[in-house]
Design a protein around this motif. Structure first.
Motif, PDB file in Angstrom:
ATOM      1  N   MET A 152      -9.696  27.294  58.238  1.00 35.32           N
ATOM      2  CA  MET A 152     -10.155  27.721  59.557  1.00 35.32           C
ATOM      3  C   MET A 152      -9.025  27.624  60.573  1.00 35.32           C
ATOM      4  N   ALA A 153      -8.295  26.520  60.547  1.00 34.26           N
ATOM      5  CA  ALA A 153      -7.200  26.333  61.500  1.00 34.26           C
ATOM      6  C   ALA A 153      -6.111  27.376  61.296  1.00 34.26           C
ATOM      7  N   THR A 154      -5.797  27.658  60.037  1.00 34.86           N
ATOM      8  CA  THR A 154      -4.766  28.654  59.740  1.00 34.86           C
ATOM      9  C   THR A 154      -5.189  30.045  60.195  1.00 34.86           C
ATOM     10  N   VAL A 155      -6.432  30.407  59.923  1.00 37.28           N
ATOM     11  CA  VAL A 155      -6.944  31.723  60.329  1.00 37.28           C
ATOM     12  C   VAL A 155      -6.925  31.872  61.846  1.00 37.28           C
ATOM     13  N   LEU A 156      -7.344  30.846  62.559  1.00 33.12           N
ATOM     14  CA  LEU A 156      -7.332  30.900  64.019  1.00 33.12           C
ATOM     15  C   LEU A 156      -5.906  30.987  64.548  1.00 33.12           C
ATOM     16  N   GLY A 157      -4.994  30.275  63.886  1.00 30.75           N
ATOM     17  CA  GLY A 157      -3.598  30.345  64.318  1.00 30.75           C
ATOM     18  C   GLY A 157      -3.029  31.742  64.186  1.00 30.75           C
ATOM     19  N   VAL A 158      -3.383  32.416  63.085  1.00 35.97           N
ATOM     20  CA  VAL A 158      -2.904  33.784  62.858  1.00 35.97           C
ATOM     21  C   VAL A 158      -3.550  34.758  63.826  1.00 35.97           C
ATOM     22  N   ALA A 159      -4.872  34.641  63.990  1.00 36.99           N
ATOM     23  CA  ALA A 159      -5.620  35.605  64.798  1.00 36.99           C
ATOM     24  C   ALA A 159      -5.360  35.463  66.294  1.00 36.99           C
ATOM     25  N   LEU A 160      -5.247  34.230  66.775  1.00 35.62           N
ATOM     26  CA  LEU A 160      -5.151  34.014  68.215  1.00 35.62           C
ATOM     27  C   LEU A 160      -3.737  33.749  68.715  1.00 35.62           C
ATOM     28  N   PHE A 161      -2.891  33.196  67.852  1.00 40.24           N
ATOM     29  CA  PHE A 161      -1.573  32.783  68.321  1.00 40.24           C
ATOM     30  C   PHE A 161      -0.435  33.402  67.512  1.00 40.24           C
ATOM     31  N   SER A 162      -0.755  34.430  66.716  1.00 44.21           N
ATOM     32  CA  SER A 162       0.240  35.193  65.956  1.00 44.21           C
ATOM     33  C   SER A 162       1.086  34.314  65.043  1.00 44.21           C
ATOM     34  N   GLU A 163       0.507  33.250  64.526  1.00 38.63           N
ATOM     35  CA  GLU A 163       1.210  32.429  63.553  1.00 38.63           C
ATOM     36  C   GLU A 163       1.203  33.164  62.215  1.00 38.63           C
TER      37      GLU A 163
END
Length: 368
Positions: free
Chosen positions: A265-276
Protein backbone atom coordinates in the motif's frame (compact mmCIF):
# COMPACT_ATOMS: atom_id res chain seq x y z
CA UNK A 1 -15.69 -25.03 5.85
CA UNK A 2 -15.51 -25.52 9.63
CA UNK A 3 -16.45 -22.63 11.89
CA UNK A 4 -12.85 -22.50 13.19
CA UNK A 5 -11.56 -22.02 9.63
CA UNK A 6 -14.16 -19.32 8.96
CA UNK A 7 -13.04 -17.56 12.12
CA UNK A 8 -9.45 -17.63 10.90
CA UNK A 9 -10.48 -16.15 7.55
CA UNK A 10 -12.40 -13.40 9.33
CA UNK A 11 -9.33 -12.67 11.45
CA UNK A 12 -7.11 -12.42 8.37
CA UNK A 13 -9.64 -10.18 6.61
CA UNK A 14 -9.81 -7.85 9.62
CA UNK A 15 -6.02 -7.66 9.83
CA UNK A 16 -5.77 -7.02 6.08
CA UNK A 17 -8.26 -4.15 6.40
CA UNK A 18 -6.41 -2.74 9.40
CA UNK A 19 -3.00 -2.73 7.73
CA UNK A 20 -4.48 -1.28 4.52
CA UNK A 21 -6.00 1.63 6.42
CA UNK A 22 -2.74 2.17 8.30
CA UNK A 23 -0.87 2.25 5.01
CA UNK A 24 -2.61 5.47 4.05
CA UNK A 25 -1.38 7.64 6.92
CA UNK A 26 1.99 8.33 5.31
CA UNK A 27 0.33 9.88 2.27
CA UNK A 28 -2.06 11.89 4.45
CA UNK A 29 0.83 13.15 6.60
CA UNK A 30 2.54 14.66 3.55
CA UNK A 31 -0.44 17.04 3.19
CA UNK A 32 -0.71 18.02 6.86
CA UNK A 33 1.44 20.92 8.06
CA UNK A 34 1.97 19.50 11.55
CA UNK A 35 4.54 17.30 13.32
CA UNK A 36 4.01 13.56 13.25
CA UNK A 37 3.48 13.26 17.01
CA UNK A 38 0.59 15.74 16.87
CA UNK A 39 -0.98 13.91 13.91
CA UNK A 40 -0.72 10.67 15.87
CA UNK A 41 -2.33 12.28 18.90
CA UNK A 42 -5.26 13.28 16.69
CA UNK A 43 -5.51 9.74 15.25
CA UNK A 44 -5.70 8.10 18.65
CA UNK A 45 -8.03 10.80 20.00
CA UNK A 46 -10.37 10.03 17.09
CA UNK A 47 -10.29 6.39 18.09
CA UNK A 48 -11.10 7.26 21.70
CA UNK A 49 -14.00 9.48 20.59
CA UNK A 50 -15.36 6.72 18.36
CA UNK A 51 -15.17 4.14 21.13
CA UNK A 52 -16.81 6.54 23.60
CA UNK A 53 -19.73 7.05 21.20
CA UNK A 54 -20.06 3.28 20.63
CA UNK A 55 -20.04 2.56 24.35
CA UNK A 56 -22.45 5.40 25.15
CA UNK A 57 -25.02 4.72 22.43
CA UNK A 58 -24.83 0.95 22.90
CA UNK A 59 -24.77 1.23 26.71
CA UNK A 60 -21.72 -0.99 26.78
CA UNK A 61 -19.94 0.48 29.79
CA UNK A 62 -21.39 -2.43 31.75
CA UNK A 63 -18.73 -4.54 30.04
CA UNK A 64 -16.16 -2.89 32.29
CA UNK A 65 -17.82 -4.61 35.26
CA UNK A 66 -15.18 -6.78 36.85
CA UNK A 67 -12.48 -5.31 34.59
CA UNK A 68 -9.07 -5.40 36.23
CA UNK A 69 -6.42 -2.91 35.16
CA UNK A 70 -3.03 -4.60 34.88
CA UNK A 71 0.40 -3.59 33.56
CA UNK A 72 -0.30 -5.48 30.30
CA UNK A 73 -3.39 -3.34 29.63
CA UNK A 74 -1.51 -0.09 30.28
CA UNK A 75 1.56 -1.21 28.30
CA UNK A 76 -0.41 -2.10 25.17
CA UNK A 77 -1.92 1.39 25.10
CA UNK A 78 1.43 3.06 25.70
CA UNK A 79 3.10 1.05 22.93
CA UNK A 80 0.18 1.82 20.59
CA UNK A 81 0.78 5.53 21.13
CA UNK A 82 4.53 5.20 20.62
CA UNK A 83 4.33 3.09 17.47
CA UNK A 84 1.78 5.48 15.97
CA UNK A 85 3.74 8.62 16.80
CA UNK A 86 7.11 7.34 15.66
CA UNK A 87 5.71 5.90 12.43
CA UNK A 88 4.00 9.12 11.34
CA UNK A 89 7.18 11.04 12.19
CA UNK A 90 9.18 8.68 9.98
CA UNK A 91 6.85 9.12 6.98
CA UNK A 92 7.69 12.82 7.05
CA UNK A 93 11.43 12.14 7.30
CA UNK A 94 12.04 9.27 4.88
CA UNK A 95 10.32 7.51 1.95
CA UNK A 96 6.94 5.86 2.45
CA UNK A 97 8.39 2.47 1.48
CA UNK A 98 11.25 2.72 3.98
CA UNK A 99 8.92 3.82 6.78
CA UNK A 100 6.51 0.95 6.09
CA UNK A 101 9.27 -1.65 5.90
CA UNK A 102 11.03 -0.60 9.09
CA UNK A 103 7.89 -0.47 11.23
CA UNK A 104 7.04 -3.96 9.99
CA UNK A 105 10.17 -5.39 11.51
CA UNK A 106 7.95 -5.25 14.61
CA UNK A 107 5.96 -8.44 13.97
CA UNK A 108 9.24 -10.32 13.73
CA UNK A 109 10.16 -9.23 17.27
CA UNK A 110 6.64 -10.10 18.41
CA UNK A 111 6.73 -13.59 16.93
CA UNK A 112 10.06 -14.36 18.58
CA UNK A 113 8.91 -13.01 21.97
CA UNK A 114 5.62 -14.94 21.75
CA UNK A 115 7.46 -18.15 20.94
CA UNK A 116 9.75 -17.70 23.95
CA UNK A 117 7.41 -16.36 26.62
CA UNK A 118 3.93 -17.43 25.49
CA UNK A 119 4.99 -20.78 24.00
CA UNK A 120 3.09 -20.03 20.79
CA UNK A 121 4.02 -22.46 18.02
CA UNK A 122 6.58 -21.26 15.50
CA UNK A 123 6.14 -23.79 12.70
CA UNK A 124 8.17 -24.33 9.56
CA UNK A 125 5.28 -22.98 7.50
CA UNK A 126 5.23 -19.77 9.55
CA UNK A 127 9.01 -19.44 9.22
CA UNK A 128 8.80 -19.86 5.43
CA UNK A 129 5.97 -17.35 5.17
CA UNK A 130 7.80 -14.79 7.29
CA UNK A 131 10.98 -15.32 5.27
CA UNK A 132 9.01 -14.75 2.07
CA UNK A 133 7.45 -11.49 3.19
CA UNK A 134 10.71 -10.31 4.75
CA UNK A 135 12.60 -10.92 1.50
CA UNK A 136 9.79 -9.18 -0.36
CA UNK A 137 10.18 -6.10 1.82
CA UNK A 138 13.93 -6.03 1.19
CA UNK A 139 13.26 -6.10 -2.56
CA UNK A 140 10.61 -3.39 -2.41
CA UNK A 141 12.77 -0.83 -0.63
CA UNK A 142 15.87 -1.75 -2.70
CA UNK A 143 18.15 -3.27 -0.07
CA UNK A 144 18.33 -6.27 -2.42
CA UNK A 145 18.62 -5.24 -6.05
CA UNK A 146 19.68 -6.69 -9.39
CA UNK A 147 21.52 -5.15 -12.30
CA UNK A 148 22.78 -6.72 -15.52
CA UNK A 149 26.35 -5.70 -14.73
CA UNK A 150 26.61 -6.46 -11.00
CA UNK A 151 23.95 -9.14 -10.58
CA UNK A 152 22.31 -9.29 -7.17
CA UNK A 153 23.51 -6.56 -4.83
CA UNK A 154 22.74 -6.13 -1.13
CA UNK A 155 23.23 -2.59 0.13
CA UNK A 156 21.83 -0.29 2.81
CA UNK A 157 21.66 3.34 1.75
CA UNK A 158 22.67 5.42 4.76
CA UNK A 159 22.19 8.72 2.99
CA UNK A 160 22.10 11.45 5.69
CA UNK A 161 18.92 12.71 4.03
CA UNK A 162 17.04 9.62 5.19
CA UNK A 163 19.20 8.23 8.01
CA UNK A 164 17.35 9.96 10.88
CA UNK A 165 13.97 9.04 9.41
CA UNK A 166 15.01 5.43 9.00
CA UNK A 167 16.11 5.26 12.63
CA UNK A 168 12.79 6.73 13.80
CA UNK A 169 10.97 4.16 11.64
CA UNK A 170 13.06 1.38 13.16
CA UNK A 171 12.12 2.60 16.64
CA UNK A 172 8.46 2.48 15.61
CA UNK A 173 9.01 -1.14 14.61
CA UNK A 174 10.28 -1.98 18.08
CA UNK A 175 7.21 -0.31 19.63
CA UNK A 176 4.94 -2.18 17.20
CA UNK A 177 6.49 -5.52 18.11
CA UNK A 178 6.03 -4.85 21.81
CA UNK A 179 2.41 -3.81 21.20
CA UNK A 180 1.61 -7.05 19.39
CA UNK A 181 3.36 -9.06 22.07
CA UNK A 182 1.63 -7.56 25.13
CA UNK A 183 -1.72 -7.70 23.30
CA UNK A 184 -1.56 -11.47 23.63
CA UNK A 185 -1.90 -11.12 27.42
CA UNK A 186 -5.23 -10.71 29.23
CA UNK A 187 -7.25 -12.68 26.69
CA UNK A 188 -10.16 -12.55 29.16
CA UNK A 189 -10.76 -8.89 28.23
CA UNK A 190 -13.28 -8.36 25.43
CA UNK A 191 -12.08 -6.80 22.19
CA UNK A 192 -14.04 -3.56 22.50
CA UNK A 193 -12.98 -3.05 26.12
CA UNK A 194 -9.36 -3.67 25.15
CA UNK A 195 -9.64 -1.26 22.22
CA UNK A 196 -11.10 1.43 24.48
CA UNK A 197 -8.29 1.06 27.01
CA UNK A 198 -5.69 1.02 24.23
CA UNK A 199 -6.91 4.32 22.82
CA UNK A 200 -7.16 5.86 26.29
CA UNK A 201 -3.57 5.11 27.28
CA UNK A 202 -2.28 5.94 23.78
CA UNK A 203 -3.91 9.38 24.00
CA UNK A 204 -2.49 9.91 27.49
CA UNK A 205 0.99 8.90 26.30
CA UNK A 206 0.97 11.13 23.22
CA UNK A 207 -0.72 13.93 25.14
CA UNK A 208 2.10 13.99 27.68
CA UNK A 209 4.69 13.99 24.88
CA UNK A 210 2.97 16.90 23.12
CA UNK A 211 2.75 18.87 26.37
CA UNK A 212 6.44 18.36 27.10
CA UNK A 213 7.37 19.00 23.47
CA UNK A 214 4.84 21.59 22.29
CA UNK A 215 4.21 21.21 18.51
CA UNK A 216 4.50 24.16 16.13
CA UNK A 217 1.14 24.50 14.37
CA UNK A 218 1.69 27.96 12.94
CA UNK A 219 1.91 26.64 9.38
CA UNK A 220 -1.39 24.72 9.51
CA UNK A 221 -3.90 25.72 6.83
CA UNK A 222 -7.64 25.11 6.59
CA UNK A 223 -6.99 22.29 4.16
CA UNK A 224 -4.47 20.78 6.55
CA UNK A 225 -6.97 20.70 9.43
CA UNK A 226 -9.61 19.05 7.22
CA UNK A 227 -7.16 16.39 6.04
CA UNK A 228 -6.06 15.83 9.64
CA UNK A 229 -9.63 15.11 10.77
CA UNK A 230 -10.28 12.76 7.82
CA UNK A 231 -6.99 10.94 8.32
CA UNK A 232 -7.58 10.61 12.06
CA UNK A 233 -10.86 8.76 11.65
CA UNK A 234 -9.95 6.67 8.57
CA UNK A 235 -6.38 5.64 9.33
CA UNK A 236 -6.64 5.98 13.09
CA UNK A 237 -9.94 4.99 14.65
CA UNK A 238 -10.75 2.29 12.12
CA UNK A 239 -7.27 0.85 11.61
CA UNK A 240 -6.25 0.52 15.24
CA UNK A 241 -9.59 -0.86 16.36
CA UNK A 242 -9.48 -3.59 13.71
CA UNK A 243 -5.90 -4.37 14.75
CA UNK A 244 -7.03 -4.90 18.34
CA UNK A 245 -9.83 -7.23 17.19
CA UNK A 246 -7.48 -9.21 14.93
CA UNK A 247 -4.93 -9.67 17.71
CA UNK A 248 -7.60 -11.48 19.72
CA UNK A 249 -8.20 -14.01 16.92
CA UNK A 250 -4.82 -14.61 15.26
CA UNK A 251 -1.49 -15.77 16.62
CA UNK A 252 1.50 -13.44 16.56
CA UNK A 253 3.05 -15.19 13.56
CA UNK A 254 -0.19 -14.93 11.60
CA UNK A 255 -0.53 -11.25 12.45
CA UNK A 256 3.07 -10.74 11.37
CA UNK A 257 2.59 -12.32 7.96
CA UNK A 258 -0.63 -10.66 6.83
CA UNK A 259 0.35 -7.23 8.17
CA UNK A 260 3.28 -6.97 5.76
CA UNK A 261 0.95 -6.15 2.89
CA UNK A 262 0.93 -2.55 4.16
CA UNK A 263 4.30 -2.13 2.45
CA UNK A 264 2.54 -2.69 -0.86
CA UNK A 265 0.00 0.00 0.00
CA UNK A 266 2.77 2.43 0.92
CA UNK A 267 4.67 1.71 -2.29
CA UNK A 268 1.57 2.13 -4.46
CA UNK A 269 0.70 5.44 -2.81
CA UNK A 270 4.28 6.62 -3.23
CA UNK A 271 4.15 5.88 -6.96
CA UNK A 272 0.66 7.28 -7.53
CA UNK A 273 0.89 10.45 -5.44
CA UNK A 274 4.57 11.31 -5.23
CA UNK A 275 5.98 9.86 -8.48
CA UNK A 276 8.24 7.43 -6.65
CA UNK A 277 9.59 4.89 -9.12
CA UNK A 278 9.11 1.14 -8.77
CA UNK A 279 11.37 -1.46 -10.39
CA UNK A 280 10.82 -5.03 -11.54
CA UNK A 281 12.58 -6.24 -8.39
CA UNK A 282 10.17 -4.25 -6.26
CA UNK A 283 7.22 -5.79 -8.07
CA UNK A 284 8.78 -9.20 -7.39
CA UNK A 285 8.98 -8.21 -3.75
CA UNK A 286 5.27 -7.44 -3.74
CA UNK A 287 4.56 -10.87 -5.19
CA UNK A 288 6.60 -12.51 -2.40
CA UNK A 289 4.64 -10.61 0.24
CA UNK A 290 1.30 -11.64 -1.23
CA UNK A 291 2.51 -15.23 -1.66
CA UNK A 292 3.69 -15.41 1.94
CA UNK A 293 0.40 -14.04 3.23
CA UNK A 294 -1.73 -16.43 1.16
CA UNK A 295 0.43 -19.39 2.22
CA UNK A 296 -0.04 -18.50 5.89
CA UNK A 297 -3.82 -18.22 5.42
CA UNK A 298 -4.06 -21.60 3.68
CA UNK A 299 -1.94 -23.32 6.31
CA UNK A 300 -3.89 -21.82 9.22
CA UNK A 301 -7.33 -22.63 7.82
CA UNK A 302 -6.40 -26.24 7.00
CA UNK A 303 -4.90 -27.00 10.40
CA UNK A 304 -6.69 -24.67 12.79
CA UNK A 305 -6.07 -25.39 16.48
CA UNK A 306 -9.03 -26.02 18.77
CA UNK A 307 -8.14 -22.85 20.62
CA UNK A 308 -9.55 -20.63 17.91
CA UNK A 309 -13.04 -22.14 17.85
CA UNK A 310 -13.49 -22.37 21.59
CA UNK A 311 -11.97 -18.96 22.22
CA UNK A 312 -14.06 -17.06 19.70
CA UNK A 313 -17.27 -18.90 20.56
CA UNK A 314 -16.66 -18.04 24.19
CA UNK A 315 -17.75 -14.50 23.40
CA UNK A 316 -14.53 -12.59 22.80
CA UNK A 317 -14.86 -12.40 19.06
CA UNK A 318 -18.52 -13.07 19.05
CA UNK A 319 -19.65 -16.50 17.86
CA UNK A 320 -22.74 -18.31 19.10
CA UNK A 321 -22.61 -21.21 21.52
CA UNK A 322 -25.21 -23.61 22.85
CA UNK A 323 -26.45 -22.49 26.24
CA UNK A 324 -24.60 -24.21 29.03
CA UNK A 325 -22.25 -26.14 26.75
CA UNK A 326 -18.66 -25.68 27.83
CA UNK A 327 -16.05 -24.76 25.29
CA UNK A 328 -12.60 -25.84 26.41
CA UNK A 329 -9.37 -24.41 25.04
CA UNK A 330 -5.77 -24.29 26.12
CA UNK A 331 -4.56 -21.08 27.70
CA UNK A 332 -1.18 -19.45 27.11
CA UNK A 333 0.58 -21.82 29.51
CA UNK A 334 -1.27 -24.93 28.37
CA UNK A 335 -3.85 -24.93 31.17
CA UNK A 336 -7.50 -25.23 30.15
CA UNK A 337 -9.63 -22.12 29.80
CA UNK A 338 -13.36 -22.81 30.09
CA UNK A 339 -16.18 -20.63 28.73
CA UNK A 340 -19.83 -21.51 29.32
CA UNK A 341 -22.34 -20.83 26.57
CA UNK A 342 -25.02 -19.43 28.87
CA UNK A 343 -25.16 -15.67 28.45
CA UNK A 344 -25.21 -15.15 32.19
CA UNK A 345 -22.65 -17.79 33.05
CA UNK A 346 -19.10 -16.88 33.96
CA UNK A 347 -16.29 -17.40 31.47
CA UNK A 348 -13.01 -18.45 33.04
CA UNK A 349 -9.67 -17.63 31.43
CA UNK A 350 -6.11 -17.36 32.61
CA UNK A 351 -4.78 -13.94 33.59
CA UNK A 352 -1.29 -12.57 33.18
CA UNK A 353 0.15 -14.70 35.98
CA UNK A 354 -1.81 -17.87 35.10
CA UNK A 355 -4.25 -17.13 37.92
CA UNK A 356 -7.87 -17.71 36.92
CA UNK A 357 -9.60 -14.49 35.89
CA UNK A 358 -13.39 -14.67 35.96
CA UNK A 359 -15.36 -12.43 33.63
CA UNK A 360 -19.01 -12.32 32.67
CA UNK A 361 -19.79 -14.55 29.70
CA UNK A 362 -20.98 -12.46 26.75
CA UNK A 363 -21.44 -15.35 24.42
CA UNK A 364 -23.79 -13.74 21.97
CA UNK A 365 -21.69 -10.60 21.63
CA UNK A 366 -21.23 -9.31 18.15
CA UNK A 367 -17.74 -8.73 16.83
CA UNK A 368 -17.02 -4.99 16.70
Amino acid sequence: MQSSSRTKLIGFAIMFLSSSLMGGIGAFARYIEAPGLFISFARNLAGLILMTLIFTVGRKYVRFRGFKLTPAIVASGVFLGLLSGLYVMSTQMTTLANAAFLIYTGPIYSTILASIFLKEPFTKATAISLSSVFAGCLLIIGIINYTAGDGFVVSLDLDPKYFAGNMVALASGVAYGLFLFVSRYRSDVESDVRAYSNFLFAVITLGIINVVRVPDLSAMTGRGWIILVVAAFITGAGAFYFLTVASKILLAGELATISYQETIMATVLGVALFSESISVMQMLGGALIIGGGVAQILFSTKKTPQLTEAFTQGGVAGGKHDAGAPAVALGDNGAPAVALGDNSAPAVALGDNSAPAVVQGNVGAETK
